[in-house]
Design a protein around this motif. Structure first.
Motif, PDB file in Angstrom:
ATOM      1  N   ASP A  75       0.834  -1.194   0.000  1.00 50.77           N
ATOM      2  CA  ASP A  75       0.000   0.000   0.000  1.00 50.77           C
ATOM      3  C   ASP A  75       0.871   1.247   0.000  1.00 50.77           C
ATOM      4  OD1 ASP A  75       1.044  -0.288   2.465  1.00 50.77           O
ATOM      5  OD2 ASP A  75      -0.827  -0.087   3.573  1.00 50.77           O
ATOM      6  N   LYS A  76       0.241   2.404   0.056  1.00 55.89           N
ATOM      7  CA  LYS A  76       0.986   3.666  -0.043  1.00 55.89           C
ATOM      8  C   LYS A  76       1.930   3.848   1.137  1.00 55.89           C
ATOM      9  CE  LYS A  76      -2.455   6.212  -2.740  1.00 55.89           C
ATOM     10  NZ  LYS A  76      -3.342   7.412  -2.772  1.00 55.89           N
ATOM     11  N   ASN A  77       1.431   3.541   2.332  1.00 54.62           N
ATOM     12  CA  ASN A  77       2.266   3.768   3.517  1.00 54.62           C
ATOM     13  C   ASN A  77       3.519   2.896   3.496  1.00 54.62           C
ATOM     14  OD1 ASN A  77       0.396   5.624   4.534  1.00 54.62           O
ATOM     15  ND2 ASN A  77      -0.815   3.997   5.467  1.00 54.62           N
ATOM     16  N   ALA A  78       3.362   1.659   3.036  1.00 57.18           N
ATOM     17  CA  ALA A  78       4.530   0.778   2.975  1.00 57.18           C
ATOM     18  C   ALA A  78       5.549   1.284   1.966  1.00 57.18           C
ATOM     19  CB  ALA A  78       4.084  -0.647   2.624  1.00 57.18           C
ATOM     20  N   ILE A  85       9.945   8.522   0.452  1.00 59.68           N
ATOM     21  CA  ILE A  85       9.492   9.550  -0.483  1.00 59.68           C
ATOM     22  C   ILE A  85       8.229  10.193   0.071  1.00 59.68           C
ATOM     23  CG2 ILE A  85      10.511   8.437  -2.504  1.00 59.68           C
ATOM     24  CD1 ILE A  85       7.770   7.309  -3.158  1.00 59.68           C
ATOM     25  N   PRO A  86       7.933  11.422  -0.300  1.00 59.64           N
ATOM     26  CA  PRO A  86       6.684  12.064   0.149  1.00 59.64           C
ATOM     27  C   PRO A  86       5.471  11.464  -0.561  1.00 59.64           C
ATOM     28  CG  PRO A  86       7.906  13.518  -1.321  1.00 59.64           C
ATOM     29  CD  PRO A  86       8.806  12.344  -1.040  1.00 59.64           C
ATOM     30  N   PRO A  87       4.292  11.612   0.029  1.00 58.23           N
ATOM     31  CA  PRO A  87       3.082  11.025  -0.599  1.00 58.23           C
ATOM     32  C   PRO A  87       2.750  11.609  -1.960  1.00 58.23           C
ATOM     33  CG  PRO A  87       2.695  11.535   1.725  1.00 58.23           C
ATOM     34  CD  PRO A  87       4.008  12.153   1.374  1.00 58.23           C
ATOM     35  N   ARG A  88       3.138  12.849  -2.216  1.00 58.68           N
ATOM     36  CA  ARG A  88       2.788  13.454  -3.514  1.00 58.68           C
ATOM     37  C   ARG A  88       3.486  12.753  -4.672  1.00 58.68           C
ATOM     38  NH1 ARG A  88       6.156  17.293  -1.086  1.00 58.68           N
ATOM     39  NH2 ARG A  88       8.154  17.611  -2.154  1.00 58.68           N
ATOM     40  N   ASP A  89       4.617  12.099  -4.398  1.00 60.40           N
ATOM     41  CA  ASP A  89       5.291  11.368  -5.465  1.00 60.40           C
ATOM     42  C   ASP A  89       4.477  10.170  -5.928  1.00 60.40           C
ATOM     43  OD1 ASP A  89       7.318  13.183  -5.354  1.00 60.40           O
ATOM     44  OD2 ASP A  89       8.631  11.947  -4.112  1.00 60.40           O
ATOM     45  N   LEU A  90       3.756   9.546  -5.010  1.00 60.66           N
ATOM     46  CA  LEU A  90       2.885   8.438  -5.414  1.00 60.66           C
ATOM     47  C   LEU A  90       1.699   8.942  -6.224  1.00 60.66           C
ATOM     48  CD1 LEU A  90       2.857   6.172  -2.233  1.00 60.66           C
ATOM     49  CD2 LEU A  90       4.091   5.847  -4.356  1.00 60.66           C
ATOM     50  N   ARG A  91       1.255  10.153  -5.942  1.00 62.43           N
ATOM     51  CA  ARG A  91       0.188  10.718  -6.783  1.00 62.43           C
ATOM     52  C   ARG A  91       0.690  11.007  -8.195  1.00 62.43           C
ATOM     53  NH1 ARG A  91      -1.297  13.199  -1.775  1.00 62.43           N
ATOM     54  NH2 ARG A  91       0.017  15.021  -2.188  1.00 62.43           N
ATOM     55  N   ARG A 106      15.004  12.375  -4.868  1.00 63.15           N
ATOM     56  CA  ARG A 106      14.714  12.469  -3.447  1.00 63.15           C
ATOM     57  C   ARG A 106      15.957  12.069  -2.654  1.00 63.15           C
ATOM     58  NH1 ARG A 106      11.671  15.385  -5.241  1.00 63.15           N
ATOM     59  NH2 ARG A 106       9.399  15.222  -5.364  1.00 63.15           N
ATOM     60  N   GLU A 107      15.814  12.043  -1.335  1.00 64.94           N
ATOM     61  CA  GLU A 107      16.975  11.791  -0.496  1.00 64.94           C
ATOM     62  C   GLU A 107      17.540  10.396  -0.702  1.00 64.94           C
ATOM     63  OE1 GLU A 107      19.998  12.543   2.091  1.00 64.94           O
ATOM     64  OE2 GLU A 107      18.535  13.971   1.286  1.00 64.94           O
ATOM     65  N   LYS A 108      16.664   9.385  -0.771  1.00 65.47           N
ATOM     66  CA  LYS A 108      17.124   8.011  -0.909  1.00 65.47           C
ATOM     67  C   LYS A 108      16.525   7.301  -2.114  1.00 65.47           C
ATOM     68  CE  LYS A 108      17.817   7.322   4.052  1.00 65.47           C
ATOM     69  NZ  LYS A 108      17.470   6.481   5.231  1.00 65.47           N
ATOM     70  N   ALA A 109      15.837   8.002  -2.968  1.00 66.43           N
ATOM     71  CA  ALA A 109      15.168   7.347  -4.093  1.00 66.43           C
ATOM     72  C   ALA A 109      15.076   8.319  -5.257  1.00 66.43           C
ATOM     73  CB  ALA A 109      13.777   6.861  -3.692  1.00 66.43           C
ATOM     74  N   MET A 110      14.772   7.749  -6.411  1.00 70.16           N
ATOM     75  CA  MET A 110      14.544   8.499  -7.642  1.00 70.16           C
ATOM     76  C   MET A 110      13.216   8.044  -8.217  1.00 70.16           C
ATOM     77  SD  MET A 110      16.908   8.814 -11.075  1.00 70.16           S
ATOM     78  CE  MET A 110      17.187   7.055 -11.112  1.00 70.16           C
ATOM     79  N   VAL A 111      12.295   8.979  -8.392  1.00 68.05           N
ATOM     80  CA  VAL A 111      10.961   8.682  -8.910  1.00 68.05           C
ATOM     81  C   VAL A 111      10.978   8.899 -10.412  1.00 68.05           C
ATOM     82  CG1 VAL A 111       8.512   9.218  -8.753  1.00 68.05           C
ATOM     83  CG2 VAL A 111       9.947   9.396  -6.723  1.00 68.05           C
TER      84      VAL A 111
END
Length: 429
Positions: A75-78, A85-91, A106-111
């Motif tokens: 899910d989103k929280n996981a 990453i911030p929630p807006r990246d999932l949007r 992002r700090e530890k990831a790339m969207v």
């Protein structure tokens, strides 16, 4: 002795009667309905709510450094906790932005959101959204085939030598020889997207040129509708190519954004900082060898300085992005050439229509001149058709000469006006 048992039985029966009579007396009013246990309806509603809660989980495919993959449902929280990453990246990865293109650091990831590829890339793994789509399956196969197997062994070697001081820069140099893991994934994503867009443009070209040639030969409603549909598809495809191209151009214009995309470099720096903390803590505890502590601090300072010097080095990523920027620019030029061909065909068709319109206007002008000449003859015939006494009525054999003369006058009048129109270039040759 005979009465003993009988007396015992009586006492027991009296006790039983007392037990039956114990309790509150029965109320003359009807008792309220007692609450019942959980009904099947409540159970079904709870199951529906649980399904709705579980409906937020989406299917992801996880790839490690060695190309191994597995399907996970998160899910989103996981995902937010896992990739930081911030929630807006999932949007951004949602269906609302399905045709948008963005590469976010992002700090530890790339969207990564490029056309149909929606992925979250870290320094150790890739999380791919909607992996069962037909277009995404090609990207997943490319990840399995092209991800190198040497990266994992190098990372393991770095993990084993991280607390030590001398082998650590050598391990860092070994990891920096090739592209980092996140850039390998980005390169595969750009390659798949560019190939897909290039093939789409090639298919559109194969469809466009015959339709445009047919329209140039025969201007009909069917051909015009085909060209209209073709032009709309071309506009949408150009917008998609332009979005990916603009995103790469935006990254190329900002070195700071490109530096933030170096996730492996950040990971190495975190490992080094942890090693420094461990070493500094062990040195502060041990009271012996002060010279050794000073030497260690000098090594750590030089190591951090060398790492800070390499933070602004974005040459590898810049070369990678420039290569695919040029490829996308070539794809965009192909689309623009097709659009120019469409515009040229439309201009040719408009010229044909204008020519036909001019011919119709010339024909209308010629008929108008002829109608005017005939109207003059009709006027003369109408004048002599009145019941007015005239000397010509009494002459025999004059009718044929008169009609012939009036007709010849009308024809001569027509040619005079027609010649004047040609002289003024109102009619073509």
């Amino acid at each position: 002795m005979g009465k003993g048992p009988l007396s015992l039985k009586r006492s027991s029966s009296s006790r039983r009667r007392v037990k039956k009579l114990t309790g509150p007396p029965p109320s003359p009013f009807p008792s309220p309905p007692q609450p019942m246990g959980p009904s099947p309806l409540n159970n079904s509603l709870g199951a529906v709510k649980a399904k709705k809660k579980a409906g937020g989980a989406r299917l992801w495919m996880r790839f490690d450094r060695c190309g191994g993959s597995e399907l996970v449902e998160c899910d989103k929280n996981a995902i937010i906790r896992r990739a930081a990453i911030p929630p807006r990246d999932l949007r951004i990865l949602g269906p609302v932005f399905s045709h948008s293109s963005s590469i976010l650091a992002r700090e530890k990831a790339m969207v990564v959101n490029l056309e149909f590829i929606k992925a979250i890339v870290t320094a150790e793994e890739v999380l791919l959204l909607d992996p069962l789509r037909q277009e995404v399956l090609l990207f997943a196969d490319q990840l399995r085939q092209q991800l190198p197997y040497k990266t994992q062994s190098r990372v393991d070697e770095l993990d084993s030598t991280a607390p030590q001081w001398l082998p650590l820069p050598e391990a860092v140099e070994g990891l920096q020889c090739d592209l980092p893991f996140e850039f390998q994934v980005l390169e595969i994503a750009l390659e798949v997207v560019c190939t897909y867009l290039d093939s789409s443009v090639a298919d559109l070209e194969m469809e466009a040129y015959p339709v445009l040639d047919e329209l140039a030969r025969n201007v009909s409603t069917k051909n015009l509708e085909l060209v209209r549909s073709l032009k709309s598809n071309l506009t949408r495809l150009l917008a998609r190519v332009q979005k990916v191209r603009d995103e790469i151009e935006h990254l190329l214009d900002d070195n700071e954004d490109m530096a933030h995309l170096y996730l492996t470099r950040k990971w190495i720096q975190n490992q080094q900082s942890e090693a420094l903390l461990v070493r500094s803590g062990s040195n502060s505890i041990s009271p012996i060898a002060p010279n050794l502590r000073r030497l260690t601090s000098n090594r750590s300072g030089s190591l951090v300085t060398s790492n800070n010097m390499g933070e602004d080095d974005v040459e590898d990523l810049e070369m990678l992005l420039e290569a695919y920027f040029m490829q996308l620019d070539g794809t965009r030029n192909k689309i623009l050439s097709v659009r120019e061909y469409i515009d040229d065909t439309e201009d040719y068709v408009n010229i044909q229509l204008d020519n036909q319109r001019n011919e119709l206007i010339q024909l209308q002008l010629t008929l108008t001149i002829a109608s005017f000449a005939i109207a003059v003859e009709t006027l003369i015939a109408g004048i002599f058709g009145m019941n007015i006494p005239c000397v010509l009525y009494k002459k025999d054999g004059i009718f044929e000469f008169f009609v012939g003369g009036v007709t010849a006058f009308s024809v001569l009048f027509f040619f005079l006006i027609f010649g004047y129109a040609r002289w003024k270039k109102l009619l073509g040759s």
